[in-house]
Design a protein around this motif. Structure first.
Motif, PDB file in Angstrom:
ATOM      1  N   LEU A 154       3.594  -0.749   2.553  1.00 27.42           N
ATOM      2  CA  LEU A 154       3.840   0.694   2.349  1.00 27.42           C
ATOM      3  C   LEU A 154       2.447   1.468   2.234  1.00 27.42           C
ATOM      4  CD1 LEU A 154       6.668   0.794  -0.197  1.00 27.42           C
ATOM      5  CD2 LEU A 154       6.625   1.169   2.528  1.00 27.42           C
ATOM      6  N   THR A 155       1.387   0.891   1.591  1.00 28.09           N
ATOM      7  CA  THR A 155       0.301   1.411   1.541  1.00 28.09           C
ATOM      8  C   THR A 155      -0.674   1.496   2.763  1.00 28.09           C
ATOM      9  OG1 THR A 155       0.171   0.361  -0.535  1.00 28.09           O
ATOM     10  CG2 THR A 155      -2.176   1.468   0.191  1.00 28.09           C
ATOM     11  N   GLU A 156      -0.549   0.433   3.592  1.00 28.43           N
ATOM     12  CA  GLU A 156      -1.299   0.550   4.773  1.00 28.43           C
ATOM     13  C   GLU A 156      -0.334   1.427   5.911  1.00 28.43           C
ATOM     14  OE1 GLU A 156      -1.354  -3.573   6.056  1.00 28.43           O
ATOM     15  OE2 GLU A 156      -2.608  -4.130   4.670  1.00 28.43           O
ATOM     16  N   HIS A 171       4.598  -7.448  -4.245  1.00 30.41           N
ATOM     17  CA  HIS A 171       3.285  -7.231  -3.621  1.00 30.41           C
ATOM     18  C   HIS A 171       2.942  -6.765  -2.209  1.00 30.41           C
ATOM     19  CE1 HIS A 171       3.912 -11.482  -3.474  1.00 30.41           C
ATOM     20  NE2 HIS A 171       2.817 -11.516  -2.981  1.00 30.41           N
ATOM     21  N   GLN A 172       4.005  -7.450  -1.711  1.00 29.61           N
ATOM     22  CA  GLN A 172       4.136  -7.412  -0.133  1.00 29.61           C
ATOM     23  C   GLN A 172       4.537  -5.898   0.262  1.00 29.61           C
ATOM     24  OE1 GLN A 172       5.931 -10.899   0.346  1.00 29.61           O
ATOM     25  NE2 GLN A 172       4.047 -12.125   0.606  1.00 29.61           N
ATOM     26  N   VAL A 173       5.406  -5.723  -0.337  1.00 28.84           N
ATOM     27  CA  VAL A 173       6.194  -4.279  -0.185  1.00 28.84           C
ATOM     28  C   VAL A 173       5.070  -3.232  -0.340  1.00 28.84           C
ATOM     29  CG1 VAL A 173       7.770  -2.530  -0.895  1.00 28.84           C
ATOM     30  CG2 VAL A 173       8.512  -4.800  -0.589  1.00 28.84           C
ATOM     31  N   GLU A 174       4.412  -3.238  -1.342  1.00 27.41           N
ATOM     32  CA  GLU A 174       3.177  -2.389  -1.531  1.00 27.41           C
ATOM     33  C   GLU A 174       2.150  -2.357  -0.544  1.00 27.41           C
ATOM     34  OE1 GLU A 174       3.578   0.204  -3.654  1.00 27.41           O
ATOM     35  OE2 GLU A 174       5.364  -0.777  -4.333  1.00 27.41           O
ATOM     36  N   SER A 180       7.808   6.917   0.174  1.00 29.14           N
ATOM     37  CA  SER A 180       9.022   6.623  -0.513  1.00 29.14           C
ATOM     38  C   SER A 180      10.332   6.301   0.728  1.00 29.14           C
ATOM     39  CB  SER A 180       9.375   7.539  -1.578  1.00 29.14           C
ATOM     40  OG  SER A 180       9.579   8.655  -1.404  1.00 29.14           O
ATOM     41  N   MET A 181      10.202   7.193   1.747  1.00 28.63           N
ATOM     42  CA  MET A 181      10.913   6.833   2.903  1.00 28.63           C
ATOM     43  C   MET A 181      10.864   5.774   3.427  1.00 28.63           C
ATOM     44  SD  MET A 181      13.415   9.558   2.106  1.00 28.63           S
ATOM     45  CE  MET A 181      12.930   9.259   0.502  1.00 28.63           C
ATOM     46  N   LEU A 182       9.556   5.375   3.662  1.00 28.11           N
ATOM     47  CA  LEU A 182       9.384   3.948   4.289  1.00 28.11           C
ATOM     48  C   LEU A 182       9.786   2.844   3.306  1.00 28.11           C
ATOM     49  CD1 LEU A 182       5.680   4.239   5.647  1.00 28.11           C
ATOM     50  CD2 LEU A 182       7.788   4.536   6.921  1.00 28.11           C
ATOM     51  N   PHE A 198       1.361  -4.592   9.518  1.00 30.69           N
ATOM     52  CA  PHE A 198       2.228  -5.599   8.340  1.00 30.69           C
ATOM     53  C   PHE A 198       3.453  -4.890   8.136  1.00 30.69           C
ATOM     54  CE2 PHE A 198       2.859  -6.987   4.131  1.00 30.69           C
ATOM     55  CZ  PHE A 198       2.916  -8.399   4.372  1.00 30.69           C
ATOM     56  N   PHE A 199       3.809  -3.759   8.016  1.00 24.53           N
ATOM     57  CA  PHE A 199       5.261  -3.203   7.719  1.00 24.53           C
ATOM     58  C   PHE A 199       6.344  -3.893   8.875  1.00 24.53           C
ATOM     59  CE2 PHE A 199       8.806  -0.384   8.169  1.00 24.53           C
ATOM     60  CZ  PHE A 199       9.164   0.206   6.922  1.00 24.53           C
ATOM     61  N   HIS A 200       5.821  -3.941  10.014  1.00 24.04           N
ATOM     62  CA  HIS A 200       6.799  -4.363  10.981  1.00 24.04           C
ATOM     63  C   HIS A 200       6.902  -5.951  10.750  1.00 24.04           C
ATOM     64  CE1 HIS A 200       7.975  -0.901  13.092  1.00 24.04           C
ATOM     65  NE2 HIS A 200       6.628  -0.372  13.192  1.00 24.04           N
ATOM     66  N   GLU A 201       5.983  -6.744  10.847  1.00 25.44           N
ATOM     67  CA  GLU A 201       5.922  -8.106  10.498  1.00 25.44           C
ATOM     68  C   GLU A 201       6.925  -8.266   9.246  1.00 25.44           C
ATOM     69  OE1 GLU A 201       2.239 -11.154   9.933  1.00 25.44           O
ATOM     70  OE2 GLU A 201       1.923  -9.189  10.638  1.00 25.44           O
ATOM     71  N   LEU A 202       6.689  -7.729   8.169  1.00 23.46           N
ATOM     72  CA  LEU A 202       7.514  -8.122   7.028  1.00 23.46           C
ATOM     73  C   LEU A 202       8.933  -7.643   7.336  1.00 23.46           C
ATOM     74  CD1 LEU A 202       7.492  -8.810   4.083  1.00 23.46           C
ATOM     75  CD2 LEU A 202       6.911  -6.509   3.434  1.00 23.46           C
TER      76      LEU A 202
END
Ligand code: AMP
Ligand code: MG
Length: 495
Positions: A441-443, A435-438, A134-136, A452-456
């Motif tokens: 975050l999941t990864e 769906h992209q946020v999830e 949740s902090m991410l 992917f977090f950084h890419e997004l």
């Protein structure tokens, strides 16, 4: 824990501690077991006049997990109350600690706050901790809001604590360093009004004016003017939220900041398919905080603020109520103006000129609703009719409406060029799609894979940018709505 020996530029003030002593509690963050830094926002650090480059990674981890405090810090948890889903409750920073008010180059104060840094006197039954997940999420969405030019608290860092946090399953624990122009909430005024002497409420009023509305310092009607100014900021904020399809999800009065910034990213989310009743929060069964209810709720919350301010408005309670009511009654009209003017800009129209323009916006929304179209892509389609945009309305009605809007755009003082400029600066190319946020975050939170977090994140920092032909791949993928709409997507509070 390694103590950071160098000062990265801390210039901490403790102005909040001049308020009534019941307004806060001195409390230290709980040291983390084995902290590590996972995200850091260099750009924001620089804006705050801070440079952490000389600190070792162990020092940064210790600092941003709340484990090693800078000498200059005098941490507190703030007391506040609030109406949660309409019910009054005593609250306060139950898992957050204000490290200090950083005075930026230029003089403005910014609260530097740790979220998830352990229990405080306001924790009630909670553990004072937060999950990495949740902090991410807060980091990603708050930075996306900033990219969208929607006023928001910012995120400076996320550090893992090395400890486990239990929330229906085991999670990694983490601390978010959140930066806001203050954390004064409607609920802060409710607290002072309900539990403290009248002088404390007046002090809070003066403090809020000093910090956010210095133009009111000489006002002879400070409380009324504060209400008026806070209302204007909320109207502007909620217009911006709604124009991007954002749903805050938990607009309790303790989550509404007088600064006009978005705070408290719990169950918030952006909608894909347009439906004004959309809300994703798992605890909002009554849809109190749905997309289309947000103006009404803001008005309700401002009514609560007005209630807290009454004794400062007039010694005669009836007169005080009448004056406050007069301001609140202008909410609807001001909101309509704000809404239609921003919507006109989204349609490429420079200025609302009468009912015809209002009708164009209403018709656009009607069509999106009838066809459950994709909110973001429908506006993008208006700009370029690109065939690859998914989820946009279809049919003769839509073609005719687009034609009408394009004709209207030609009447702009700057014609078609101005229309294009308006659409490109008001219609984001990408938003944080659920769906992209999830996926991000999941990864990151569960597989330790931040690619992917950084890419997004980097795309979300410049959401209005139109893609070059050469980079169509990723950016076009990011505009794709989820195949099943949002399905039964659910978000959670305070995790
Ligand atoms: P929120 O839903 O994040 O706005 O939080 C509502 C209230 O619950 C605030 O007073 C928070 O400080 C408190 N709270 C949320 N999570 C926790 C937790 N894990 N431990 C203690 N207090 C919490
Ligand atoms: Mg809150």
């Amino acid at each position: 824990m390694p103590e950071p020996t160098l000062n990265p530029g801390w210039n901490f003030q403790t102005t909040y501690q001049n308020l009534h002593p019941m307004m806060f509690s001195q409390v230290k963050p709980q040291p983390a077991e084995s902290p590590s830094l996972v995200l850091f926002n260099d750009g924001l650090a620089a804006e705050l006049g801070l440079d952490f480059s000389e600190l070792s990674s162990a020092e940064k981890a210790a600092l941003f997990s709340g484990s090693a405090l800078p000498d200059q810090a005098s941490p507190i948890a703030q007391a506040y109350a609030g109406h949660q889903f309409g019910q009054f409750t005593m609250l306060g920073d139950g898992r957050a600690v204000l490290l200090g008010e950083q005075k930026k180059p230029g003089g403005q104060l910014f609260d530097i706050q740790f979220k998830g840094s352990g229990r405080t006197p306001y924790s009630r039954g909670g553990d004072g901790r937060a999950t990495l997940y949740s902090m991410l999420r807060e980091y990603l969405i708050s930075e996306a809001m900033h990219g969208l030019q929607i006023p928001s608290s910012r995120s400076l860092a996320v550090a893992e604590t090395g400890e486990q946090v239990y929330r229906t399953r085991m999670h990694k624990g983490a601390v978010l360093t959140r930066v806001s122009s203050s954390h004064i909430r409607v609920g802060t005024f409710e607290f002072a009004r309900r539990f403290l002497p009248a002088e404390a409420l007046e002090q809070l009023l003066n403090y809020t004016i000093d910090r956010h509305f210095p133009e009111l310092t000489e006002s002879s009607q400070k409380a009324l003017d504060l209400l008026r100014s806070a209302m204007a900021l909320q109207i502007s904020l909620i217009t911006k939220w709604m124009s991007a399809g954002f749903i805050h999800g938990v607009m309790n009065t303790d989550n509404m900041a007088l600064s006009g910034e978005t705070i408290d990213y719990g169950p918030c989310a952006f909608m894909n398919r347009f439906n004004p009743k959309t809300t994703f929060s798992s605890i909002d069964a009554g849809r109190r905080y749905a997309w289309g209810n947000q103006p009404g709720i803001a008005k309700w919350n401002l009514g609560v603020l007005a209630g807290a301010l009454l004794p400062l408005i007039d010694a005669d309670p009836e007169k005080a109520k009448d004056s406050a009511r007069e301001i609140l009654e202008s909410f609807d009209e001001q909101f309509q103006q704000s809404w239609y003017s921003r919507m006109a800009a989204k349609l490429g129209i420079a200025e609302v000129k009468g009912d015809g323009d209002i009708g164009l916006t209403d018709d656009f929304f009607k069509l999106m609703q009838q066809q459950e179209s994709d909110f973001t892509n429908s506006f993008l389609y208006l700009e370029n009719s690109a065939e690859w945009l998914e989820g946009v309305p279809s049919g003769d009605g839509f073609t005719a409406l687009i034609q009408k809007i394009r004709e209207r755009q030609l009447q702009n003082p700057g014609g078609e060029a101005q229309a294009r400029q308006l659409m490109q600066s008001h219609n984001p190319f990408i938003i944080p799609r659920n769906h992209q946020v999830e996926k991000a975050l999941t990864e990151a939170a569960f597989k330790d894979d931040y690619r992917f977090f950084h890419e997004l994140l980097s795309e979300l920092k410049q959401p209005y940018r139109r893609p070059e032909a050469s980079e169509a791949g990723l950016r076009r993928n990011l505009t794709a709505p989820p195949e099943d709409g949002d399905g039964d997507y659910r978000t959670f509070c305070g995790t």
